[in-house]
Design a protein around this motif. Sequence first.
Motif, PDB file in Angstrom:
ATOM      1  N   ARG A   8       0.846  -1.190   0.000  1.00 20.76           N
ATOM      2  CA  ARG A   8       0.000   0.000   0.000  1.00 20.76           C
ATOM      3  C   ARG A   8       0.883   1.242   0.000  1.00 20.76           C
ATOM      4  NH1 ARG A   8      -3.322  -3.455  -0.757  1.00 20.76           N
ATOM      5  NH2 ARG A   8      -5.096  -3.983   0.530  1.00 20.76           N
ATOM      6  N   ARG A   9       0.334   2.312  -0.487  1.00 26.07           N
ATOM      7  CA  ARG A   9       1.012   3.607  -0.435  1.00 26.07           C
ATOM      8  C   ARG A   9       0.708   4.249   0.914  1.00 26.07           C
ATOM      9  NH1 ARG A   9       3.273   5.191  -4.793  1.00 26.07           N
ATOM     10  NH2 ARG A   9       3.165   7.396  -4.286  1.00 26.07           N
ATOM     11  N   TYR A  10       1.497   5.234   1.275  1.00 25.48           N
ATOM     12  CA  TYR A  10       1.288   5.909   2.552  1.00 25.48           C
ATOM     13  C   TYR A  10      -0.107   6.533   2.604  1.00 25.48           C
ATOM     14  CZ  TYR A  10       2.013   8.788   6.643  1.00 25.48           C
ATOM     15  OH  TYR A  10       1.881   9.336   7.884  1.00 25.48           O
ATOM     16  N   THR A  11      -0.567   7.041   1.474  1.00 27.37           N
ATOM     17  CA  THR A  11      -1.912   7.647   1.452  1.00 27.37           C
ATOM     18  C   THR A  11      -2.988   6.614   1.792  1.00 27.37           C
ATOM     19  OG1 THR A  11      -1.994   7.319  -0.943  1.00 27.37           O
ATOM     20  CG2 THR A  11      -1.335   9.502  -0.162  1.00 27.37           C
ATOM     21  N   ASP A  12      -2.767   5.333   1.416  1.00 26.87           N
ATOM     22  CA  ASP A  12      -3.715   4.277   1.779  1.00 26.87           C
ATOM     23  C   ASP A  12      -3.748   4.089   3.298  1.00 26.87           C
ATOM     24  OD1 ASP A  12      -4.245   3.764  -0.943  1.00 26.87           O
ATOM     25  OD2 ASP A  12      -2.574   2.343  -1.056  1.00 26.87           O
ATOM     26  N   PHE A  13      -2.575   4.208   3.936  1.00 26.67           N
ATOM     27  CA  PHE A  13      -2.516   4.112   5.390  1.00 26.67           C
ATOM     28  C   PHE A  13      -3.255   5.290   6.037  1.00 26.67           C
ATOM     29  CE2 PHE A  13       0.819   1.126   4.429  1.00 26.67           C
ATOM     30  CZ  PHE A  13       0.806   0.229   5.488  1.00 26.67           C
ATOM     31  N   LYS A  14      -3.136   6.464   5.426  1.00 30.48           N
ATOM     32  CA  LYS A  14      -3.854   7.628   5.955  1.00 30.48           C
ATOM     33  C   LYS A  14      -5.362   7.420   5.855  1.00 30.48           C
ATOM     34  CE  LYS A  14      -2.407  11.780   5.030  1.00 30.48           C
ATOM     35  NZ  LYS A  14      -1.873  12.985   4.388  1.00 30.48           N
ATOM     36  N   VAL A  15      -5.814   6.869   4.750  1.00 32.80           N
ATOM     37  CA  VAL A  15      -7.236   6.578   4.580  1.00 32.80           C
ATOM     38  C   VAL A  15      -7.677   5.559   5.629  1.00 32.80           C
ATOM     39  CG1 VAL A  15      -8.932   5.504   3.033  1.00 32.80           C
ATOM     40  CG2 VAL A  15      -7.320   7.206   2.139  1.00 32.80           C
ATOM     41  N   LEU A  16      -6.873   4.515   5.840  1.00 30.23           N
ATOM     42  CA  LEU A  16      -7.195   3.512   6.855  1.00 30.23           C
ATOM     43  C   LEU A  16      -7.312   4.158   8.229  1.00 30.23           C
ATOM     44  CD1 LEU A  16      -7.574   0.618   7.941  1.00 30.23           C
ATOM     45  CD2 LEU A  16      -5.067   0.497   8.116  1.00 30.23           C
ATOM     46  N   ALA A  17      -6.359   5.005   8.586  1.00 30.80           N
ATOM     47  CA  ALA A  17      -6.399   5.667   9.889  1.00 30.80           C
ATOM     48  C   ALA A  17      -7.675   6.493  10.055  1.00 30.80           C
ATOM     49  CB  ALA A  17      -5.156   6.544  10.065  1.00 30.80           C
ATOM     50  N   ALA A  18      -8.074   7.197   9.004  1.00 27.50           N
ATOM     51  CA  ALA A  18      -9.306   7.993   9.055  1.00 27.50           C
ATOM     52  C   ALA A  18     -10.533   7.087   9.186  1.00 27.50           C
ATOM     53  CB  ALA A  18      -9.420   8.865   7.808  1.00 27.50           C
ATOM     54  N   GLN A  19     -10.530   5.963   8.463  1.00 25.14           N
ATOM     55  CA  GLN A  19     -11.644   5.020   8.551  1.00 25.14           C
ATOM     56  C   GLN A  19     -11.733   4.420   9.957  1.00 25.14           C
ATOM     57  OE1 GLN A  19     -10.562   2.353   5.360  1.00 25.14           O
ATOM     58  NE2 GLN A  19     -11.985   3.337   3.922  1.00 25.14           N
ATOM     59  N   LEU A  20     -10.586   4.101  10.551  1.00 24.24           N
ATOM     60  CA  LEU A  20     -10.582   3.536  11.900  1.00 24.24           C
ATOM     61  C   LEU A  20     -11.073   4.553  12.922  1.00 24.24           C
ATOM     62  CD1 LEU A  20      -7.294   1.443  11.823  1.00 24.24           C
ATOM     63  CD2 LEU A  20      -9.639   0.566  11.937  1.00 24.24           C
ATOM     64  N   GLU A  21     -10.702   5.815  12.744  1.00 20.34           N
ATOM     65  CA  GLU A  21     -11.208   6.862  13.644  1.00 20.34           C
ATOM     66  C   GLU A  21     -12.725   6.974  13.542  1.00 20.34           C
ATOM     67  OE1 GLU A  21      -9.305  10.703  13.538  1.00 20.34           O
ATOM     68  OE2 GLU A  21      -7.335   9.767  13.293  1.00 20.34           O
ATOM     69  N   ALA A  22     -13.242   6.930  12.321  1.00 21.41           N
ATOM     70  CA  ALA A  22     -14.697   6.993  12.128  1.00 21.41           C
ATOM     71  C   ALA A  22     -15.363   5.761  12.732  1.00 21.41           C
ATOM     72  CB  ALA A  22     -15.030   7.109  10.641  1.00 21.41           C
ATOM     73  N   TYR A  23     -14.752   4.596  12.533  1.00 21.19           N
ATOM     74  CA  TYR A  23     -15.275   3.353  13.100  1.00 21.19           C
ATOM     75  C   TYR A  23     -15.280   3.415  14.623  1.00 21.19           C
ATOM     76  CZ  TYR A  23     -15.725  -1.716  13.834  1.00 21.19           C
ATOM     77  OH  TYR A  23     -16.144  -2.968  14.229  1.00 21.19           O
ATOM     78  N   GLN A  24     -14.227   4.009  15.179  1.00 22.46           N
ATOM     79  CA  GLN A  24     -14.109   4.157  16.634  1.00 22.46           C
ATOM     80  C   GLN A  24     -15.261   5.002  17.180  1.00 22.46           C
ATOM     81  OE1 GLN A  24     -10.690   6.448  17.952  1.00 22.46           O
ATOM     82  NE2 GLN A  24     -10.482   5.145  19.758  1.00 22.46           N
TER      83      GLN A  24
END
Length: 144
Positions: A8-24
């Motif tokens: 994955r690209r770093y931007t994919d990790f940023k998207v994941l982090a944002a998705q996890l925050e929303a999920y949280q």
Amino acid sequence: SLKWEVRRRYTDFKVLAAQLEAYQKEHHLEAVSLSPLPDSEVHKIAGNPSIVKTRMRTLALYLQSLLVVPEWRTSPCFMQFLGMLNTSRNQQRRSVIHVSKLLDWCDVGDIILFRTLNPLSAMQRFGTSSEWDHVGMVVISPIN
């Protein structure tokens, strides 16, 4: 044990982090800590293999920190990121799930329909005019 190679690209990790925050927030998991994503230092990375390797190790540690927390490792966005769950839909509008996660999503008595890629299975589907070539039922296996 299962092993994944994540490209994955770093931007994919940023998207994941944002998705996890929303999920949280959506699932009221404020008490469960979410590991911070390593900083992005794009200007230092270009053309420096040692920094690229360090970043790869840091991102691998980030993923490992998520894997040890059940709330994160079972979240759909994380499983999709790892390739364990496919939330995209094909033309027939059916969801696809990785076989390694079946027990997390199925109950005893559930019927599971399979459509495999084997050419003989394709012939079987054609001959029976069926969309599926295998069927299974979830049962409790006796422990030997």
